[in-house]
Scaffold this motif. Structure first.
Motif, mmCIF file in Angstrom:
data_model
loop_
_atom_site.group_PDB
_atom_site.id
_atom_site.type_symbol
_atom_site.label_atom_id
_atom_site.label_comp_id
_atom_site.label_asym_id
_atom_site.label_seq_id
_atom_site.Cartn_x
_atom_site.Cartn_y
_atom_site.Cartn_z
ATOM 1 N N TYR A 128 -5.097 -6.853 -9.900
ATOM 2 C CA TYR A 128 -4.723 -7.943 -9.013
ATOM 3 C C TYR A 128 -3.937 -7.410 -7.817
ATOM 4 O O TYR A 128 -3.252 -6.394 -7.912
ATOM 5 N N GLN A 129 -4.057 -8.126 -6.729
ATOM 6 C CA GLN A 129 -3.356 -7.744 -5.517
ATOM 7 C C GLN A 129 -2.686 -8.972 -4.924
ATOM 8 O O GLN A 129 -3.224 -10.075 -4.987
ATOM 9 N N PHE A 130 -1.498 -8.779 -4.365
ATOM 10 C CA PHE A 130 -0.902 -9.826 -3.543
ATOM 11 C C PHE A 130 -0.923 -9.325 -2.110
ATOM 12 O O PHE A 130 -0.902 -8.120 -1.849
ATOM 13 N N PHE A 131 -1.030 -10.273 -1.183
ATOM 14 C CA PHE A 131 -1.130 -9.897 0.220
ATOM 15 C C PHE A 131 -0.746 -11.073 1.106
ATOM 16 O O PHE A 131 -0.639 -12.205 0.648
ATOM 17 N N CYS A 132 -0.567 -10.775 2.390
ATOM 18 C CA CYS A 132 -0.344 -11.796 3.403
ATOM 19 C C CYS A 132 -1.674 -12.043 4.094
ATOM 20 O O CYS A 132 -2.327 -11.100 4.548
ATOM 21 N N SER A 133 -2.079 -13.313 4.193
ATOM 22 C CA SER A 133 -3.383 -13.614 4.787
ATOM 23 C C SER A 133 -3.308 -13.904 6.295
ATOM 24 O O SER A 133 -4.330 -14.204 6.905
ATOM 25 N N PHE A 134 -2.126 -13.794 6.901
ATOM 26 C CA PHE A 134 -2.029 -13.930 8.353
ATOM 27 C C PHE A 134 -2.936 -12.859 8.961
ATOM 28 O O PHE A 134 -2.943 -11.716 8.500
ATOM 29 N N PRO A 135 -3.732 -13.184 9.971
ATOM 30 C CA PRO A 135 -4.712 -12.220 10.497
ATOM 31 C C PRO A 135 -4.117 -10.842 10.807
ATOM 32 O O PRO A 135 -3.124 -10.726 11.532
ATOM 33 N N GLY A 136 -4.725 -9.823 10.212
ATOM 34 C CA GLY A 136 -4.328 -8.445 10.433
ATOM 35 C C GLY A 136 -3.199 -7.939 9.559
ATOM 36 O O GLY A 136 -2.925 -6.739 9.534
ATOM 37 N N HIS A 137 -2.527 -8.798 8.812
ATOM 38 C CA HIS A 137 -1.365 -8.372 8.039
ATOM 39 C C HIS A 137 -1.713 -7.688 6.721
ATOM 40 O O HIS A 137 -0.920 -6.918 6.195
ATOM 41 N N ILE A 138 -2.888 -7.961 6.157
ATOM 42 C CA ILE A 138 -3.236 -7.424 4.844
ATOM 43 C C ILE A 138 -3.211 -5.883 4.822
ATOM 44 O O ILE A 138 -2.949 -5.285 3.787
ATOM 45 N N GLY A 139 -3.419 -5.263 5.956
ATOM 46 C CA GLY A 139 -3.394 -3.796 6.008
ATOM 47 C C GLY A 139 -2.058 -3.202 5.594
ATOM 48 O O GLY A 139 -2.013 -2.136 4.971
ATOM 49 N N MET A 140 -0.962 -3.886 5.939
ATOM 50 C CA MET A 140 0.373 -3.377 5.624
ATOM 51 C C MET A 140 1.098 -4.212 4.566
ATOM 52 O O MET A 140 1.975 -3.704 3.886
ATOM 53 N N MET A 141 0.739 -5.473 4.461
ATOM 54 C CA MET A 141 1.465 -6.369 3.582
ATOM 55 C C MET A 141 0.656 -6.680 2.338
ATOM 56 O O MET A 141 -0.038 -7.693 2.247
ATOM 57 N N LYS A 142 0.748 -5.766 1.391
ATOM 58 C CA LYS A 142 0.013 -5.938 0.130
ATOM 59 C C LYS A 142 0.714 -5.159 -0.968
ATOM 60 O O LYS A 142 1.527 -4.278 -0.709
ATOM 61 N N GLY A 143 0.358 -5.503 -2.187
ATOM 62 C CA GLY A 143 0.903 -4.825 -3.347
ATOM 63 C C GLY A 143 0.113 -5.197 -4.580
ATOM 64 O O GLY A 143 -0.845 -5.962 -4.509
ATOM 65 N N THR A 144 0.528 -4.659 -5.708
ATOM 66 C CA THR A 144 -0.183 -4.890 -6.959
ATOM 67 C C THR A 144 0.572 -5.867 -7.856
ATOM 68 O O THR A 144 1.803 -5.931 -7.833
ATOM 69 N N VAL A 145 -0.182 -6.596 -8.652
ATOM 70 C CA VAL A 145 0.374 -7.445 -9.698
ATOM 71 C C VAL A 145 -0.257 -6.993 -11.005
ATOM 72 O O VAL A 145 -1.471 -6.898 -11.115
ATOM 73 N N THR A 146 0.600 -6.685 -11.967
ATOM 74 C CA THR A 146 0.145 -6.173 -13.255
ATOM 75 C C THR A 146 0.677 -7.058 -14.366
ATOM 76 O O THR A 146 1.867 -7.420 -14.379
ATOM 77 N N LEU A 147 -0.186 -7.402 -15.303
ATOM 78 C CA LEU A 147 0.205 -8.141 -16.497
ATOM 79 C C LEU A 147 0.517 -7.109 -17.562
ATOM 80 O O LEU A 147 -0.319 -6.285 -17.904
ATOM 81 N N LYS A 148 1.756 -7.138 -18.056
ATOM 82 C CA LYS A 148 2.141 -6.130 -19.061
ATOM 83 C C LYS A 148 2.571 -6.764 -20.365
ATOM 84 O O LYS A 148 2.897 -7.914 -20.431
#
Length: 148
Positions: A128-148
């Protein structure tokens, strides 16, 4: 005896509050197109999980707005691309997009929003990934979500 019962009750209450805190995270965003975290781990014991998004910058949402979107990693780029035409008022997300698991609205500087979602929607064997959907932001504004 009463003192021991009170102490045990307080310890149980404190433990419950600590466990509840594990089912919630605060993510800060800035005018520099960054999130304060690149990875979120969700404990399988959580029934729901809450993301509190804050924007510590000063720019308005139509200039440097941010949101927090959760999807399968494989879907993130397509969700962001498809959402551009939706515009800021729809948080740059195609209405009713089934690939979106959870999202906050787009916020500007000094604003906050939160989202709570059902952890049962996640699977430990999926990425899974989290991100910002504002145009062009996904390149820098993202990360992982892990179920543990």
């Amino acid at each position: 005896m009463i003192g021991k019962l009170v102490a045990a009750s307080l310890l149980t209450l404190a433990s419950a509050q600590l466990l509840a805190a594990e089912c919630e995270v605060t993510v800060d965003s800035t005018d520099q197109m960054t999130f304060s975290t690149k990875a979120i781990e969700i404990d399988k014991s959580c029934k729901t999980f809450t993301v509190n998004l804050q924007h510590s910058g000063k720019l308005p949402k139509n200039v440097m707005g941010h949101n927090w979107v959760l999807s399968k990693t494989a879907d993130a780029q397509a969700i962001a691309a498809d959402g551009i035409s939706a515009g800021v008022d729809k948080s740059y997300l195609k209405e009713g997009d089934p690939r979106v698991i959870a999202f906050t609205k787009v916020i500007g500087g000094g604003e906050k929003d939160s989202v709570t979602f059902d952890v049962a929607k996640l699977s430990a064997d999926q990425q899974y990934q989290f991100f910002c959907s504002f145009p062009g932001h996904i390149g820098m504004m993202k990360g992982t979500v892990t179920l543990k």
